[in-house]
Design a protein around this motif. Structure first.
Motif, PDB file in Angstrom:
ATOM      1  N   SER A 133       2.148  -3.302 -11.772  1.00 27.35           N
ATOM      2  CA  SER A 133       2.057  -1.859 -11.961  1.00 27.35           C
ATOM      3  C   SER A 133       3.436  -1.217 -11.906  1.00 27.35           C
ATOM      4  O   SER A 133       4.229  -1.501 -11.001  1.00 27.35           O
ATOM      5  N   ARG A 134       3.685  -0.328 -12.844  1.00 28.88           N
ATOM      6  CA  ARG A 134       4.953   0.420 -12.843  1.00 28.88           C
ATOM      7  C   ARG A 134       4.991   1.436 -11.704  1.00 28.88           C
ATOM      8  O   ARG A 134       6.052   1.966 -11.383  1.00 28.88           O
ATOM      9  N   ARG A 135       3.854   1.735 -11.105  1.00 27.06           N
ATOM     10  CA  ARG A 135       3.807   2.706 -10.006  1.00 27.06           C
ATOM     11  C   ARG A 135       4.333   2.138  -8.696  1.00 27.06           C
ATOM     12  O   ARG A 135       4.534   2.874  -7.744  1.00 27.06           O
ATOM     13  N   VAL A 136       4.567   0.832  -8.637  1.00 33.28           N
ATOM     14  CA  VAL A 136       5.071   0.203  -7.411  1.00 33.28           C
ATOM     15  C   VAL A 136       6.583   0.058  -7.507  1.00 33.28           C
ATOM     16  O   VAL A 136       7.101  -0.570  -8.433  1.00 33.28           O
ATOM     17  N   SER A 137       7.285   0.634  -6.553  1.00 33.42           N
ATOM     18  CA  SER A 137       8.742   0.569  -6.535  1.00 33.42           C
ATOM     19  C   SER A 137       9.221  -0.827  -6.135  1.00 33.42           C
ATOM     20  O   SER A 137       8.681  -1.440  -5.212  1.00 33.42           O
ATOM     21  N   ARG A 138      10.249  -1.284  -6.806  1.00 26.62           N
ATOM     22  CA  ARG A 138      10.846  -2.586  -6.458  1.00 26.62           C
ATOM     23  C   ARG A 138      11.667  -2.502  -5.165  1.00 26.62           C
ATOM     24  O   ARG A 138      12.010  -3.520  -4.593  1.00 26.62           O
ATOM     25  N   VAL A 139      11.978  -1.297  -4.721  1.00 23.67           N
ATOM     26  CA  VAL A 139      12.720  -1.094  -3.473  1.00 23.67           C
ATOM     27  C   VAL A 139      11.880  -0.262  -2.499  1.00 23.67           C
ATOM     28  O   VAL A 139      12.381   0.604  -1.797  1.00 23.67           O
ATOM     29  N   SER A 140      10.615  -0.554  -2.442  1.00 20.87           N
ATOM     30  CA  SER A 140       9.646   0.213  -1.661  1.00 20.87           C
ATOM     31  C   SER A 140       9.962   0.224  -0.167  1.00 20.87           C
ATOM     32  O   SER A 140      10.348  -0.795   0.407  1.00 20.87           O
ATOM     33  N   LEU A 141       9.740   1.374   0.464  1.00 21.42           N
ATOM     34  CA  LEU A 141       9.882   1.476   1.918  1.00 21.42           C
ATOM     35  C   LEU A 141       8.790   0.697   2.649  1.00 21.42           C
ATOM     36  O   LEU A 141       8.908   0.465   3.852  1.00 21.42           O
ATOM     37  N   HIS A 142       7.752   0.272   1.942  1.00 21.21           N
ATOM     38  CA  HIS A 142       6.733  -0.590   2.545  1.00 21.21           C
ATOM     39  C   HIS A 142       7.386  -1.884   3.050  1.00 21.21           C
ATOM     40  O   HIS A 142       6.977  -2.429   4.073  1.00 21.21           O
ATOM     41  N   MET A 143       8.405  -2.375   2.353  1.00 16.48           N
ATOM     42  CA  MET A 143       9.056  -3.630   2.748  1.00 16.48           C
ATOM     43  C   MET A 143       9.879  -3.474   4.026  1.00 16.48           C
ATOM     44  O   MET A 143      10.203  -4.462   4.672  1.00 16.48           O
TER      45      MET A 143
END
Length: 191
Positions: A133-143
């Motif tokens: 999904s393009r809605r998921v950031s590759r540098v997400s704060l979830h990580m």
């Protein structure tokens, strides 16, 4: 399950951290906390939250802050509940994220349990989601353990997002079609 508590943001050398005000002051210096959020962060008293991880059914209900500091045992339990369920891997969640949940819930006048759809994501899990999904950031704060996607029973996602955005305590993403809100303790922004 793997837990990485040696880098817990609320602990130092296995001792409950008494330097939380210093962390809060550093966050404020870098613009991560607004003045009202900072004032509440250093105030005494207790703060509690209730969260349930949708995929696993694991939950936590209790006090995570008391006597001017984060409760190390409560934070460890929250780390486990909010782990990446696909890899069964946990990381120390940023305790300011729990402050965001606590503040939003108080603003809404609710004591219901948060349903958490996504919290910590291992880099491998996040990369797989970003490919889908393009809605998921590759540098997400979830990580980094600084974000979660959630909903509050009996409340619409728009109302939660508005309350959180008005408070300006971090990032707020509204996923109305999916029925959840992204909340984080990073820089103030909306989408």
């Amino acid at each position: 399950m793997r837990l990485f508590h040696d880098t817990c943001p609320a602990c130092r050398d296995g001792v409950a951290c008494d330097a939380v005000p210093r962390r809060v002051m550093l966050g404020a210096a870098f613009g991560l906390l607004t003045a009202p959020a900072m004032a509440q962060s250093v105030a005494s008293g207790t703060r509690s939250i209730a969260v349930r991880r949708v995929q696993t059914g694991d939950s936590f209900r209790g006090v995570y802050w008391r006597d001017g500091r984060y409760d190390r045992d409560a934070l460890h339990r929250l780390d486990e509940v909010l782990r990446d369920p696909g890899l069964d891997e946990a990381t120390p969640m940023d305790p300011r994220l729990f402050d965001v949940l606590h503040q939003v819930q108080r603003r809404l006048g609710s004591d219901d349990m948060w349903d958490v759809i996504s919290a910590y994501r291992a880099p491998e899990s996040n990369a797989a989601r970003a490919r889908e999904s393009r809605r998921v950031s590759r540098v997400s704060l979830h990580m980094s353990g600084m974000a979660l996607d959630c909903r509050l029973p009996g409340r619409d996602s728009m109302g939660i997002a508005r309350a959180a955005a008005d408070m300006q305590t971090g990032g707020v993403g509204l996923y109305r079609r999916d029925g959840f809100v992204h909340l984080d303790c990073g820089p103030v922004r909306r989408w």
